[in-house]
Design an enzyme around this catalytic site. Structure first.
Site, short mmCIF file in Angstrom:
data_model
loop_
_atom_site.label_atom_id
_atom_site.label_comp_id
_atom_site.label_asym_id
_atom_site.label_seq_id
_atom_site.Cartn_x
_atom_site.Cartn_y
_atom_site.Cartn_z
N HIS A 254 0.84 -1.19 0.00
CA HIS A 254 0.00 0.00 0.00
C HIS A 254 0.88 1.25 0.00
O HIS A 254 2.08 1.17 0.23
CB HIS A 254 -0.90 0.02 1.24
CG HIS A 254 -0.14 0.19 2.52
ND1 HIS A 254 0.60 -0.84 3.09
CD2 HIS A 254 0.04 1.27 3.33
CE1 HIS A 254 1.17 -0.41 4.19
NE2 HIS A 254 0.87 0.87 4.36
N ASP A 256 0.69 5.25 1.88
CA ASP A 256 -0.01 5.93 2.97
C ASP A 256 -0.78 7.13 2.41
O ASP A 256 -0.32 7.81 1.50
CB ASP A 256 0.98 6.39 4.04
CG ASP A 256 1.59 5.22 4.80
OD1 ASP A 256 1.05 4.10 4.71
OD2 ASP A 256 2.62 5.43 5.48
N HIS A 310 4.75 0.14 -0.03
CA HIS A 310 5.49 -0.64 0.96
C HIS A 310 4.57 -1.69 1.57
O HIS A 310 3.36 -1.67 1.37
CB HIS A 310 6.09 0.26 2.05
CG HIS A 310 5.12 1.18 2.70
ND1 HIS A 310 4.61 2.33 2.08
CD2 HIS A 310 4.53 1.16 3.92
CE1 HIS A 310 3.78 2.95 2.88
NE2 HIS A 310 3.71 2.27 4.02
N ARG A 320 6.32 -9.21 15.89
CA ARG A 320 6.91 -7.91 15.61
C ARG A 320 5.97 -6.81 16.09
O ARG A 320 4.76 -6.90 15.91
CB ARG A 320 7.15 -7.75 14.10
CG ARG A 320 7.71 -6.39 13.67
CD ARG A 320 7.92 -6.37 12.17
NE ARG A 320 8.52 -5.11 11.72
CZ ARG A 320 7.82 -4.06 11.27
NH1 ARG A 320 6.50 -4.11 11.23
NH2 ARG A 320 8.45 -2.96 10.87
#
Length: 377
Positions: A254, A256, A310, A320
């Site tokens: 995607h 941002d 990204h 994570r």
């Protein structure tokens, strides 16, 4: 393609199912949030597809993951902004150049102490370890705004559309310190940590945005006037271990939709971005914050700064955590870059968000800026 050897297909299917039922991964399937249980039909579908794909092989490949090169993002020392004019201007030029050429960069000496980032990481983990029924009723138990807790991808029709993650999406104006005279519980302590973190990172975001505006010849005060605590937010992410990391993203590819994103990704990697047409993995730097350009800044800069695609990949064994800050304007803010000719027509952030939501609902993915290209005659 038809396969006459149905026994071979069944053999491969059993290998995959055996992999998914290893003791370590059985715990993952029962984990919180219930990602595997909620999307079991997608896993069953993938098992069948993988079985057919591998039915001609004598041995199932255990690692079909595409190899991605690891890289160091451009590293910028912000302490140079406090030095002489030559050092300061060179630092600003580095920020602008990285935004043009990469759309991503990392900064050190940014004002977030190691102590605060570790405190944020520790407190964040404690909140995510709360039972699912408490997290999913965040307004009642955790005192966050309703709808802030999110997990998975409700609209996913295949594993590649599933985000193997959970998050708290918190507007900054909903974060405030508890009453000093009140009894402090773990949630109050966490909110105090978030408030301290948000205040520092908000100042950093404005400083970077103003530098980028200055390098465009735009008015740097634009961001103080339009990007307020009431319009910006934090997103705290947890990516649980995933039984099939080659098939599932932690966060789908995607761009941002904001002006700037600032990311604290701690010590476990997983972030990948597109550079020169290839996916590359970002090596974690515990002393650095990662900055990336969002769609609004690309439009406002008339494509000078790049909003880059990204994603986050999953890990079979390690969870994570990350914390992201999003610099956003009010919904009524109109994006007018002032350039002639302009690549994009004027549009409001409200219009942009609505179009993105409509596309995701109808198409399953975001189209973004191409929807707002200026029509020339």
């Amino acid at each position: 393609m038809q396969y006459s050897n149905t026994t071979e297909v069944e053999r491969v299917r059993k290998i995959i199912e055996s992999f998914l039922n290893q003791p370590l991964l059985t715990n993952i399937m029962d984990s919180d949030p219930p990602l595997y249980k909620a999307y079991k039909t997608l896993f069953d579908k993938t098992i069948n597809e993988l079985a057919l794909q591998n039915s001609n092989n004598h041995q199932l490949s255990s690692s079909p993951v595409v190899v991605v090169d690891e890289c160091e993002l451009p590293l910028i020392d912000l302490s140079r902004l406090s030095l002489g004019e030559a050092e300061r201007e060179d630092c600003k030029s580095q920020i602008a150049r990285a935004s043009r050429e990469w759309g991503f960069f990392q900064v050190i000496n940014h004002g977030i102490s190691r102590e605060l980032s570790e405190k944020m990481r520790s407190d964040q983990e404690k909140v995510f370890k709360q039972p699912f029924d408490k997290k999913s009723q965040e307004d009642k138990y955790l005192k966050f705004s309703a709808g802030s807790y999110r997990w998975g991808t409700p609209t996913a029709t295949c594993l590649r559309q599933l985000s193997w993650s959970e998050a708290f999406h918190i507007p900054l104006n909903s974060v405030s310190s508890p009453d000093n005279n009140a009894h402090h519980n773990n949630t109050d302590h966490f909110r105090s940590t978030v408030e301290q973190f948000a205040k520092t990172i908000s100042n950093l975001a404005l400083k970077l945005a103003e530098i980028l505006a200055e390098k465009l010849g735009h008015d740097p005060s634009y961001f103080k006037e339009n990007c307020l605590p009431s319009t910006c937010y934090l997103r705290m992410n947890r990516y649980p271990p995933c039984p099939v990391p080659s098939e599932v993203f932690g966060l789908m590819p995607h761009t941002d939709s904001d002006f700037l994103t600032i990311l604290l990704q701690y010590n476990v990697g997983g972030l990948q971005l597109v550079k020169d047409g290839k996916w590359i993995a970002v090596k974690p730097n515990p002393d650095a914050l990662i900055i990336n350009i969002g769609d609004l800044f690309q439009a406002w800069s008339n494509d000078v700064y790049k909003s880059v695609e990204h994603r986050v990949v999953t890990n079979a064994h390690v969870e994570r955590f990350s914390t992201a800050y999003f610099l956003c304007p009010s919904y009524d803010t109109v994006l007018d870059n002032g350039f002639e000719p302009s690549v994009y027509r004027k549009f409001s952030f409200r219009e942009y968000r609505r179009q993105v939501q409509d596309d995701v609902t109808k198409l399953g993915f975001k189209i973004g800026l191409p929807r707002f290209l200026k029509v020339t005659r």
